[in-house]
Scaffold this motif. Structure first.
Motif, mmCIF file in Angstrom:
data_model
loop_
_atom_site.group_PDB
_atom_site.id
_atom_site.type_symbol
_atom_site.label_atom_id
_atom_site.label_comp_id
_atom_site.label_asym_id
_atom_site.label_seq_id
_atom_site.Cartn_x
_atom_site.Cartn_y
_atom_site.Cartn_z
ATOM 1 N N GLY A 1 0.822 -1.208 0.000
ATOM 2 C CA GLY A 1 0.000 0.000 0.000
ATOM 3 C C GLY A 1 0.855 1.257 0.000
ATOM 4 O O GLY A 1 0.831 2.031 0.952
ATOM 5 N N PHE A 2 1.589 1.493 -1.087
ATOM 6 C CA PHE A 2 2.498 2.640 -1.191
ATOM 7 C C PHE A 2 1.756 3.948 -0.940
ATOM 8 O O PHE A 2 0.731 4.228 -1.544
ATOM 9 N N LEU A 3 2.299 4.756 -0.009
ATOM 10 C CA LEU A 3 1.725 6.070 0.305
ATOM 11 C C LEU A 3 2.527 7.205 -0.311
ATOM 12 O O LEU A 3 1.961 8.221 -0.702
ATOM 13 N N GLY A 4 3.843 7.067 -0.355
ATOM 14 C CA GLY A 4 4.683 8.129 -0.886
ATOM 15 C C GLY A 4 6.124 7.959 -0.481
ATOM 16 O O GLY A 4 6.488 7.005 0.210
ATOM 17 N N SER A 5 6.943 8.924 -0.920
ATOM 18 C CA SER A 5 8.387 8.908 -0.658
ATOM 19 C C SER A 5 8.835 10.226 -0.068
ATOM 20 O O SER A 5 8.283 11.278 -0.384
ATOM 21 N N PHE A 6 9.865 10.157 0.771
ATOM 22 C CA PHE A 6 10.553 11.353 1.244
ATOM 23 C C PHE A 6 11.821 11.528 0.413
ATOM 24 O O PHE A 6 12.502 10.549 0.089
ATOM 25 N N TYR A 7 12.129 12.765 0.084
ATOM 26 C CA TYR A 7 13.333 13.083 -0.668
ATOM 27 C C TYR A 7 13.839 14.456 -0.248
ATOM 28 O O TYR A 7 13.128 15.211 0.404
ATOM 29 N N GLY A 8 15.051 14.767 -0.603
ATOM 30 C CA GLY A 8 15.615 16.076 -0.281
ATOM 31 C C GLY A 8 16.972 16.242 -0.913
ATOM 32 O O GLY A 8 17.345 15.492 -1.811
ATOM 33 N N SER A 9 17.721 17.210 -0.421
ATOM 34 C CA SER A 9 19.029 17.493 -1.004
ATOM 35 C C SER A 9 20.178 17.316 -0.019
ATOM 36 O O SER A 9 21.336 17.409 -0.403
ATOM 37 N N THR A 10 19.896 17.033 1.243
ATOM 38 C CA THR A 10 20.941 16.824 2.242
ATOM 39 C C THR A 10 21.219 15.330 2.374
ATOM 40 O O THR A 10 20.295 14.557 2.614
ATOM 41 N N PRO A 11 22.454 14.898 2.211
ATOM 42 C CA PRO A 11 22.740 13.468 2.330
ATOM 43 C C PRO A 11 22.621 12.979 3.773
ATOM 44 O O PRO A 11 22.937 13.706 4.712
ATOM 45 N N CYS A 12 22.173 11.755 3.922
ATOM 46 C CA CYS A 12 22.185 11.125 5.241
ATOM 47 C C CYS A 12 23.637 10.827 5.609
ATOM 48 O O CYS A 12 24.523 10.864 4.771
ATOM 49 N N ASN A 13 23.882 10.541 6.870
ATOM 50 C CA ASN A 13 25.224 10.270 7.385
ATOM 51 C C ASN A 13 26.163 11.455 7.217
ATOM 52 O O ASN A 13 27.362 11.293 7.098
ATOM 53 N N SER A 14 25.598 12.666 7.201
ATOM 54 C CA SER A 14 26.421 13.866 7.050
ATOM 55 C C SER A 14 26.496 14.652 8.360
ATOM 56 O O SER A 14 27.053 15.740 8.388
ATOM 57 N N GLY A 15 25.906 14.107 9.429
ATOM 58 C CA GLY A 15 25.873 14.817 10.697
ATOM 59 C C GLY A 15 24.750 15.828 10.769
ATOM 60 O O GLY A 15 24.676 16.613 11.708
ATOM 61 N N VAL A 16 23.865 15.801 9.783
ATOM 62 C CA VAL A 16 22.759 16.753 9.692
ATOM 63 C C VAL A 16 21.453 16.002 9.928
ATOM 64 O O VAL A 16 21.218 14.958 9.337
ATOM 65 N N LEU A 17 20.607 16.530 10.804
ATOM 66 C CA LEU A 17 19.292 15.956 11.036
ATOM 67 C C LEU A 17 18.329 16.539 10.007
ATOM 68 O O LEU A 17 18.220 17.749 9.855
ATOM 69 N N ILE A 18 17.616 15.666 9.301
ATOM 70 C CA ILE A 18 16.705 16.055 8.231
ATOM 71 C C ILE A 18 15.295 15.716 8.690
ATOM 72 O O ILE A 18 15.051 14.618 9.183
ATOM 73 N N THR A 19 14.348 16.644 8.542
ATOM 74 C CA THR A 19 12.977 16.421 9.013
ATOM 75 C C THR A 19 11.976 16.729 7.916
ATOM 76 O O THR A 19 12.109 17.719 7.205
ATOM 77 N N GLY A 20 10.961 15.890 7.815
ATOM 78 C CA GLY A 20 9.885 16.123 6.861
ATOM 79 C C GLY A 20 8.548 15.723 7.438
ATOM 80 O O GLY A 20 8.450 14.772 8.215
ATOM 81 N N ASN A 21 7.496 16.465 7.084
ATOM 82 C CA ASN A 21 6.132 16.156 7.519
ATOM 83 C C ASN A 21 5.412 15.337 6.457
ATOM 84 O O ASN A 21 5.620 15.537 5.264
ATOM 85 N N VAL A 22 4.564 14.412 6.903
ATOM 86 C CA VAL A 22 3.726 13.673 5.960
ATOM 87 C C VAL A 22 2.460 14.485 5.699
ATOM 88 O O VAL A 22 2.107 15.369 6.486
ATOM 89 N N TRP A 23 1.802 14.214 4.603
ATOM 90 C CA TRP A 23 0.559 14.914 4.279
ATOM 91 C C TRP A 23 -0.330 13.985 3.462
ATOM 92 O O TRP A 23 0.068 12.897 3.079
ATOM 93 N N GLY A 24 -1.536 14.425 3.215
ATOM 94 C CA GLY A 24 -2.490 13.639 2.427
ATOM 95 C C GLY A 24 -2.879 12.354 3.127
ATOM 96 O O GLY A 24 -2.999 12.298 4.348
ATOM 97 N N THR A 25 -3.017 11.294 2.350
ATOM 98 C CA THR A 25 -3.471 10.013 2.893
ATOM 99 C C THR A 25 -2.435 9.361 3.804
ATOM 100 O O THR A 25 -2.765 8.419 4.524
ATOM 101 N N ALA A 26 -1.201 9.851 3.808
ATOM 102 C CA ALA A 26 -0.165 9.263 4.659
ATOM 103 C C ALA A 26 -0.274 9.702 6.117
ATOM 104 O O ALA A 26 0.247 9.039 7.002
ATOM 105 N N VAL A 27 -0.965 10.794 6.391
ATOM 106 C CA VAL A 27 -1.072 11.320 7.757
ATOM 107 C C VAL A 27 -1.723 10.265 8.656
ATOM 108 O O VAL A 27 -2.862 9.862 8.442
ATOM 109 N N GLY A 28 -0.975 9.810 9.648
ATOM 110 C CA GLY A 28 -1.495 8.828 10.601
ATOM 111 C C GLY A 28 -1.808 7.478 10.000
ATOM 112 O O GLY A 28 -2.598 6.729 10.560
ATOM 113 N N ASN A 29 -1.184 7.122 8.867
ATOM 114 C CA ASN A 29 -1.487 5.847 8.211
ATOM 115 C C ASN A 29 -0.261 5.000 7.892
ATOM 116 O O ASN A 29 -0.377 4.016 7.177
#
Length: 146
Positions: free
Chosen positions: A69-97
């Motif tokens: 039941g694919f809801l969506g993907s998170f993406y961005g421009s900051t690489p993981c494992n870079s010492g940077v915390l990356i945050t994103g909010n879900v929206w649409g049908t993914a909220v609480g699902n």
């Protein structure tokens, strides 16, 4: 010939760093959770929006256990494992699902019950996760990546 082989070697090195051919994706940016840095943001796409080509694919989110039941993907421009915390909010049908997920690009995800990385947390997990656990099942409003 020399120029072509140097270009090929450079592209191969870039592909290795980016994780291409390994089931992972990559790109670059920087900024958040460092002194004076601005917060790094992850965007959420349910497939109806175009994702910029140079984006890093952080995770795929699913509504059912077993990554169904694919809801969506998170993406961005900051690489993981870079010492940077990356945050994103879900929206649409993914909220609480969200019940399961899969991280990419050597990312670990921490699903949160509040927006903007607040509230209860799932803990840090990476790779394929067939069930988010009873504690956070169907409660995710934001996801943090590192």
């Amino acid at each position: 010939m020399m120029k072509r082989s140097r270009i090929a070697a450079g592209l191969a090195a870039l592909a290795a760093v980016a994780g291409l051919g390994t089931g992972h994706a990559a790109a670059a940016d920087g900024g958040a959770d460092r002194a004076g840095g601005s917060p790094a943001q992850a965007a959420f796409s349910n497939g109806s929006t175009l994702v910029p080509a140079a984006s890093i694919h952080y995770s795929e989110e699913y509504t059912h256990a077993g990554r169904r039941g694919f809801l969506g993907s998170f993406y961005g421009s900051t690489p993981c494992n870079s010492g940077v915390l990356i945050t994103g909010n879900v929206w649409g049908t993914a909220v609480g699902n969200i019940s399961s997920f899969r991280t990419w690009s050597w990312c670990q995800a921490n699903h949160r019950s509040g927006y903007n990385g607040t509230g209860d947390a799932s803990g840090w997990w990476g790779g394929p996760n067939d069930y988010i656990g009873n504690w956070m099942n169907d409660r995710t409003l934001s996801v943090q990546f590192r």
